[in-house]
Design a protein around this motif. Structure first.
Motif, PDB file in Angstrom:
ATOM      1  N   TRP A 197       0.822  -1.206   0.000  1.00 54.81           N
ATOM      2  CA  TRP A 197       0.000   0.000   0.000  1.00 54.81           C
ATOM      3  C   TRP A 197       0.858   1.258   0.000  1.00 54.81           C
ATOM      4  CZ3 TRP A 197      -4.879   0.192  -1.327  1.00 54.81           C
ATOM      5  CH2 TRP A 197      -5.625  -0.990  -1.261  1.00 54.81           C
ATOM      6  N   THR A 198       0.653   2.074  -1.035  1.00 53.51           N
ATOM      7  CA  THR A 198       1.338   3.346  -1.209  1.00 53.51           C
ATOM      8  C   THR A 198       0.275   4.426  -1.406  1.00 53.51           C
ATOM      9  OG1 THR A 198       1.405   3.085  -3.606  1.00 53.51           O
ATOM     10  CG2 THR A 198       3.280   2.196  -2.342  1.00 53.51           C
ATOM     11  N   PHE A 199       0.720   5.676  -1.472  1.00 53.31           N
ATOM     12  CA  PHE A 199      -0.230   6.766  -1.730  1.00 53.31           C
ATOM     13  C   PHE A 199      -1.008   6.503  -3.018  1.00 53.31           C
ATOM     14  CE2 PHE A 199      -1.439  10.656  -3.843  1.00 53.31           C
ATOM     15  CZ  PHE A 199      -2.154  11.320  -2.855  1.00 53.31           C
ATOM     16  N   ASP A 200      -0.307   6.084  -4.074  1.00 50.40           N
ATOM     17  CA  ASP A 200      -0.972   5.862  -5.359  1.00 50.40           C
ATOM     18  C   ASP A 200      -2.005   4.743  -5.273  1.00 50.40           C
ATOM     19  OD1 ASP A 200       0.465   7.885  -6.532  1.00 50.40           O
ATOM     20  OD2 ASP A 200       1.981   6.555  -7.406  1.00 50.40           O
ATOM     21  N   LYS A 201      -1.700   3.684  -4.516  1.00 50.05           N
ATOM     22  CA  LYS A 201      -2.649   2.574  -4.364  1.00 50.05           C
ATOM     23  C   LYS A 201      -3.903   3.022  -3.622  1.00 50.05           C
ATOM     24  CE  LYS A 201      -0.597  -1.188  -6.097  1.00 50.05           C
ATOM     25  NZ  LYS A 201      -1.219  -2.066  -7.118  1.00 50.05           N
ATOM     26  N   VAL A 202      -3.720   3.816  -2.573  1.00 55.59           N
ATOM     27  CA  VAL A 202      -4.864   4.324  -1.820  1.00 55.59           C
ATOM     28  C   VAL A 202      -5.690   5.262  -2.700  1.00 55.59           C
ATOM     29  CG1 VAL A 202      -5.583   5.761   0.132  1.00 55.59           C
ATOM     30  CG2 VAL A 202      -3.803   4.022   0.436  1.00 55.59           C
ATOM     31  N   ALA A 262     -18.045  -0.620  -1.503  1.00 56.42           N
ATOM     32  CA  ALA A 262     -17.390  -1.115  -2.716  1.00 56.42           C
ATOM     33  C   ALA A 262     -15.891  -1.273  -2.482  1.00 56.42           C
ATOM     34  CB  ALA A 262     -17.654  -0.159  -3.879  1.00 56.42           C
ATOM     35  N   ALA A 263     -15.294  -0.331  -1.757  1.00 54.37           N
ATOM     36  CA  ALA A 263     -13.869  -0.428  -1.440  1.00 54.37           C
ATOM     37  C   ALA A 263     -13.591  -1.615  -0.529  1.00 54.37           C
ATOM     38  CB  ALA A 263     -13.391   0.867  -0.794  1.00 54.37           C
ATOM     39  N   ALA A 282      -7.329  11.378  -4.159  1.00 55.87           N
ATOM     40  CA  ALA A 282      -6.346  11.882  -5.123  1.00 55.87           C
ATOM     41  C   ALA A 282      -6.699  13.304  -5.536  1.00 55.87           C
ATOM     42  CB  ALA A 282      -6.296  10.973  -6.344  1.00 55.87           C
ATOM     43  N   GLU A 283      -7.988  13.567  -5.721  1.00 56.44           N
ATOM     44  CA  GLU A 283      -8.444  14.898  -6.129  1.00 56.44           C
ATOM     45  C   GLU A 283      -8.191  15.943  -5.039  1.00 56.44           C
ATOM     46  OE1 GLU A 283     -12.567  14.338  -6.961  1.00 56.44           O
ATOM     47  OE2 GLU A 283     -12.194  12.868  -8.553  1.00 56.44           O
ATOM     48  N   ARG A 284      -8.154  15.498  -3.789  1.00 60.68           N
ATOM     49  CA  ARG A 284      -8.032  16.412  -2.656  1.00 60.68           C
ATOM     50  C   ARG A 284      -6.712  16.236  -1.909  1.00 60.68           C
ATOM     51  NH1 ARG A 284     -12.808  15.394  -4.199  1.00 60.68           N
ATOM     52  NH2 ARG A 284     -14.677  16.621  -3.730  1.00 60.68           N
ATOM     53  N   GLU A 336      -6.000   5.114  -5.842  1.00 62.47           N
ATOM     54  CA  GLU A 336      -6.709   4.271  -6.805  1.00 62.47           C
ATOM     55  C   GLU A 336      -7.980   3.693  -6.177  1.00 62.47           C
ATOM     56  OE1 GLU A 336      -5.804   0.001  -8.907  1.00 62.47           O
ATOM     57  OE2 GLU A 336      -4.147   1.446  -8.789  1.00 62.47           O
ATOM     58  N   LEU A 337      -7.885   3.320  -4.904  1.00 64.88           N
ATOM     59  CA  LEU A 337      -9.044   2.768  -4.199  1.00 64.88           C
ATOM     60  C   LEU A 337     -10.073   3.861  -3.924  1.00 64.88           C
ATOM     61  CD1 LEU A 337     -10.173   0.162  -2.779  1.00 64.88           C
ATOM     62  CD2 LEU A 337      -9.096   1.034  -0.676  1.00 64.88           C
TER      63      LEU A 337
END
Length: 229
Positions: free
Chosen positions: A109-114, A172-173, A122-124, A116-117
């Protein structure tokens, strides 16, 4: 081979008031276990004991082959317990990215993976947590727990008080996490949604485990008897 989490004959109290009376449960690697019961029946207390936020009076808690015994909570967490506590508890003065990176440990788990979930995060990414909606803060707290790369993710009322559309995003997550093989201990009031995730259920009543079984075996009569629904 032992289970990922084993709780045996757990008792606990707040001062002189006993809250748990011999609770036992078991969770296998990759499994989702629903911890169920009406309000005040001992679910959050059980989680507090597992995560070592509350010391047990007696009983045994074993996780990933370790006896949690009298370990302090931070050492229990390092073994791979990722807690999303009841109520939204983001670091309000930090940005989304800072909240997530503050919890980061080596692993999948990285920032990018979170992100993505939970695309909203990501937008904020550069917004402070205090500016987020309640649902976005809950996504952030779940993401922060995942950044610790836990072997067991513990969700205590993760969708309580949220708008229906946000609840559906979070469910869903959770289903996506289960499909990835994440071990999950979950407390929630939505039987319909729990049935889509949980392999097994443990029901607590007045601090005792009174029923164990699969969601399919939790009949309407049993649900009414133990859960009031």
């Amino acid at each position: 081979m032992s289970a990922l989490l084993e709780v045996e004959e757990l008792t606990a109290a707040y001062g002189q008031v006993q809250a748990l009376f011999g609770v036992s449960l078991k969770l296998e690697e990759g499994e989702a276990l629903a911890l169920m019961g009406r309000n005040g029946m001992g679910k959050t207390t059980t989680i507090a004991c597992i995560t070592r936020m509350l010391g047990a009076r007696s009983g045994r808690i074993a996780f990933a082959g370790h006896d949690l015994g009298r370990l302090p909570s931070h050492k229990a967490a390092r073994l791979g317990l990722g807690l999303v506590p009841e109520g939204r508890r983001a670091f309000r003065g930090l940005t989304v990215r800072e909240n997530l990176m503050a919890a980061a440990r080596k692993g999948e788990w990285t920032f990018d993976k979170v992100a993505e979930l939970f695309p909203r995060l990501a937008e904020r990414a550069d917004q402070k947590a205090e500016t987020l909606s309640g649902g976005e803060q809950q996504m952030l707290v779940i993401g922060r727990a995942l950044m610790t790369n836990p072997r067991l993710l513990i969700l205590d009322e993760a969708t309580e008080g949220l708008a229906p559309v946000v609840r559906q995003e979070i469910w869903a997550a959770i289903r996506a996490l289960k499909a990835r093989g994440q071990s999950i201990l979950i407390v929630d009031k939505s039987l319909k949604e729990l049935a889509t995730v949980a392999d097994r259920c443990t029901v607590l009543e007045r601090g005792r485990d009174v029923w164990h079984g699969t969601p399919a075996k939790l009949t309407p009569d049993l649900a009414h008897r133990f859960l009031g629904v």
